[in-house]
Write an enzyme that holds these catalytic residues in place. Structure first.
Site, PDB file in Angstrom:
ATOM      1  N   SER A 112     -34.062 -11.974  22.553  1.00 45.51           N
ATOM      2  CA  SER A 112     -34.883 -10.775  22.619  1.00 45.51           C
ATOM      3  C   SER A 112     -34.208  -9.629  21.864  1.00 45.51           C
ATOM      4  O   SER A 112     -33.982  -9.732  20.663  1.00 45.51           O
ATOM      5  CB  SER A 112     -35.184 -10.429  24.075  1.00 45.51           C
ATOM      6  OG  SER A 112     -36.307  -9.595  24.177  1.00 45.51           O
ATOM      7  N   ASP A 156     -45.158 -17.115  23.533  1.00 43.64           N
ATOM      8  CA  ASP A 156     -44.509 -15.818  23.735  1.00 43.64           C
ATOM      9  C   ASP A 156     -45.434 -14.695  23.283  1.00 43.64           C
ATOM     10  O   ASP A 156     -45.667 -14.511  22.092  1.00 43.64           O
ATOM     11  CB  ASP A 156     -43.198 -15.767  22.949  1.00 43.64           C
ATOM     12  CG  ASP A 156     -42.291 -14.615  23.380  1.00 43.64           C
ATOM     13  OD1 ASP A 156     -42.798 -13.665  24.012  1.00 43.64           O
ATOM     14  OD2 ASP A 156     -41.086 -14.674  23.083  1.00 43.64           O
ATOM     15  N   HIS A 166     -41.378 -16.293  26.829  1.00 41.59           N
ATOM     16  CA  HIS A 166     -40.152 -15.566  26.469  1.00 41.59           C
ATOM     17  C   HIS A 166     -38.968 -16.187  27.214  1.00 41.59           C
ATOM     18  O   HIS A 166     -38.397 -15.573  28.131  1.00 41.59           O
ATOM     19  CB  HIS A 166     -40.342 -14.088  26.812  1.00 41.59           C
ATOM     20  CG  HIS A 166     -39.465 -13.153  26.044  1.00 41.59           C
ATOM     21  ND1 HIS A 166     -39.450 -13.085  24.669  1.00 41.59           N
ATOM     22  CD2 HIS A 166     -38.549 -12.235  26.466  1.00 41.59           C
ATOM     23  CE1 HIS A 166     -38.588 -12.163  24.273  1.00 41.59           C
ATOM     24  NE2 HIS A 166     -38.025 -11.644  25.348  1.00 41.59           N
TER      25      HIS A 166
END
Length: 646
Positions: free
Chosen positions: A217, A322, A353
């Site tokens: 991320s 995602d 995610h």
């Protein structure tokens, strides 16, 4: 292989020896190119180190993790982002083998730079850094140090500017944050200075200067951004579910996902001071939420445009479900890397995610081991001779492919009234209905629903594979100067489909543990749901931004224009007999910020099409529109953009 245990297992306990700055006195040695001659290169150790298995060309865990050197230093910068008259310093925590320090053998670095080490934690268990009474690192989050330090690597955790123990104020993906990481790589390569907490100068004489960045991320985003500077010493990056351009993270072609996100995120991860509040206010003043335009502000945070500078190899992984960091981020970054001949590898899972450490743990750890051994240790293993792409085609079933995407060419699929795959005549009309939910839109696809136009294919005559980025070309005439346009590609047919992951009560261990730094993590269970449809891809565009995000062109009411809706990249095998549906609506209050204009558009069917990257099979239109009603039992929900990106 990892080992399995329950949460009640007692950890091995021992006291770490901290040799500190005494082991760090000389300038780092220059890093030669790798043995394969690639421009990303790899450092070559000065003679075969004892921890390398010459038969398998892999590093072995021979160094004592419990007695590893643990040190915390502060790297200098030339920035003063909080305007206090002092240059910012970047807190850097290091875990490295004591044995290599004693013998003088230089080792490479695995780095995770993050804003989350204090505020939010890392990984599925939200681990934060912990320190001893002297402020020296004890626990480094995640398994990287536990696994790689015994194999002759140093693990370096960097608090980016304005977060945790670093000073200054962060600028959310901007030049200051990227430069704060570059400063650390420069220090590791003898081009910058650093000191301990008491002000003692310290150099990184223990390292070859070869750095591999990894992270999920925001952390992976930083790896992308640092690679796009071309900084010397960065040999490889492993971005996991990472942003490649912040504009595309906060909006889609001028359509915002949320408002004031950049200052919010800066406040969530950064220091709570008046100086940093002022920096974040400036972010809000310059984000152009009101217009949705791509400006200099966003160009500074666009790493794709600088892909030509990338000299590091890239091992990219992303979830095809995602919708936090959406799949256009990996696809546009991947395409830019390919154009610049960057050595690369890609894993695409069904997940949202989620780090592959959670859902493909043993294979992931083994592949990372080979990747870092090749790019950081210069070991001639076979990692670059393996297939470039590994794709999860159904839950826990992975197929390997020579390249990605499977095709560079999209098949044009024409639109007719209610039909997908037949050339149409005339027009259809959509009037914006902001109250439509996604469930309303995809349910009862054969019905006429105000505010939605659905185009359905006949049952697929053969299995198809959608691999790449679909788009929808629409020739439209609007009654307003702009309007959002939303498209969804839907697959109809009863099946078990991936629906998420759930943490179990079982742990597996990847590496060695101490009483203060556990290498064991919970596994996750993959969930499926029996359903009669699945969303293949979604996409949004503000019609005025269709030709340019930077220079929007208002529509002329009553005049025909062509708008292209970019859907999200996908790789999906759709079995024979399924039906594809293309649903077109205008505003979308579930997945984007409310931005309805109340517009009405006409769609010229002959000038419109779905552009589908197909590798096999084709789409045909139904001979007639038979009812195709589905029962939606699991509502779709857009992930909250205002969640920490763990």
């Amino acid at each position: 292989m990892t080992t399995v245990r329950t949460r009640m297992t007692i950890l091995v306990s021992s006291t770490a020896l901290c040799f500190g700055a005494a082991m760090s006195s000389a300038t780092a040695a220059p890093v030669p190119d790798g043995p394969d001659g690639s421009r990303a290169g790899s450092p070559i150790p000065a003679g075969p180190p004892a921890n390398i298995d010459q038969r398998t060309h892999s590093t072995e865990p021979v160094y004592d993790y419990a007695n590893a050197i643990r040190e915390s230093v502060y790297v200098d910068t030339t920035m003063d982002t909080d305007s206090d008259g002092k240059n910012d310093v970047i807190a850097v925590d290091i875990v490295r083998p004591s044995e290599t320090a004693l013998t003088g053998r230089k080792i490479p670095v695995i780095m995770d730079a993050s804003p989350y080490y204090e505020c939010c934690g890392r990984g599925n268990e939200s681990e934060t850094k912990t320190y001893d009474e002297n402020g020296v690192i004890q626990k480094m989050p995640l398994f990287y140090d536990n696994y790689f330090v015994p194999r002759g690597y140093a693990m370096v955790g960097v608090d980016i500017v304005g977060t945790s123990r670093s000073t200054g104020c962060g600028d959310v993906g901007g030049k200051d944050e990227i430069d704060s990481v570059v400063a650390v790589i420069d220090w590791l390569n003898g081009r910058n200075s650093a000191h301990t907490s008491d002000g003692t100068a310290v150099t990184a004489s223990w390292t070859t200067g070869a750095v591999g960045m990894i992270g999920k991320s925001y952390d992976g985003t930083l790896a992308n951004g640092v690679a796009a500077t071309g900084v010397k010493g960065l040999k490889t990056i492993v971005p996991i579910s990472a942003i490649s351009a912040w504009y595309d993270y906060t909006r889609s072609g001028g359509v915002p996902y949320s408002d004031d996100y950049m200052p919010w995120l800066g406040g969530y991860v950064g220091h709570d001071t008046p100086a940093c509040d002022a920096v974040r206010a400036d972010l809000g003043d310059n984000d152009d939420d009101e217009t949705g335009d791509y400006t200099k502000f966003w160009a500074e945070r666009d790493y794709v445009k600088d892909a030509r500078k990338v000299k590091a190899s890239v091992f990219l992984t992303h979830g095809l479900s995602d919708y936090n960091v959406q799949t256009n981020h990996f696809s546009q970054w991947w395409d830019a890397l390919a154009k610049n001949n960057v050595p690369r590898k890609i894993w695409l899972g069904l997940e949202d995610h989620v780090d592959p450490f959670e859902f493909r743990r043993d294979d992931w750890v083994n592949e990372l081991h080979k990747w870092f051994d090749y790019w950081l240790q210069g070991l001639p293993n076979n990692v670059m001779r393996e297939p470039m792409a590994s794709i999860e085609t159904s839950p826990d079933v992975w197929n390997d492919y020579k390249t990605w995407p499977a095709t560079k060419h999209a098949v044009p699929v024409p639109l007719a009234a209610g039909k997908l795959g037949a050339v149409g005549k005339g027009t259809v009309t959509i009037t914006d209905d902001p109250d439509l939910t996604e469930d309303d839109i995809v349910a009862t696809p054969s019905d006429v629903i105000a505010g939605r136009q659905m185009f359905l294919s006949a049952p697929l005559p053969a299995t198809i594979r959608v691999s790449g980025t679909p788009t929808v070309t629409l020739r439209i005439k609007a009654d307003s100067t702009t309007t959002p346009v939303t498209a969804r590609l839907v697959e109809y047919g009863d099946a078990k489909r991936y629906s998420g992951v759930r943490r179990t009560g079982t742990e597996t261990c990847a590496g060695e543990s101490t009483s203060y730094d556990d290498s064991c993590y919970f596994t996750v269970q993959k969930l499926t749901t029996q359903s009669d449809h699945g969303i293949v891809s979604r996409g949004w565009i503000d019609a005025a931004h269709s030709a340019s995000n930077a220079k929007p062109k208002p529509l002329t009411p009553g005049k025909w224009t062509t708008v292209t809706v970019p859907l999200r990249a996908q790789d999906e095998i759709i079995p024979k007999g399924r039906i594809l549906g293309l649903a077109v609506t205008l505003s979308d209050v579930e997945w984007t910020s409310p931005n309805d204009t109340g517009a009405t558009i006409d769609i010229d069917l002959a000038g419109s099409k779905l552009n589908l990257p197909l590798t096999t099979g084709k789409l045909t239109a139904p001979t007639k529109l038979a009812p195709l009603d589905v029962d939606i039992t699991t509502p779709s929900q857009r992930p909250d953009l205002h969640d920490p990106k763990n």
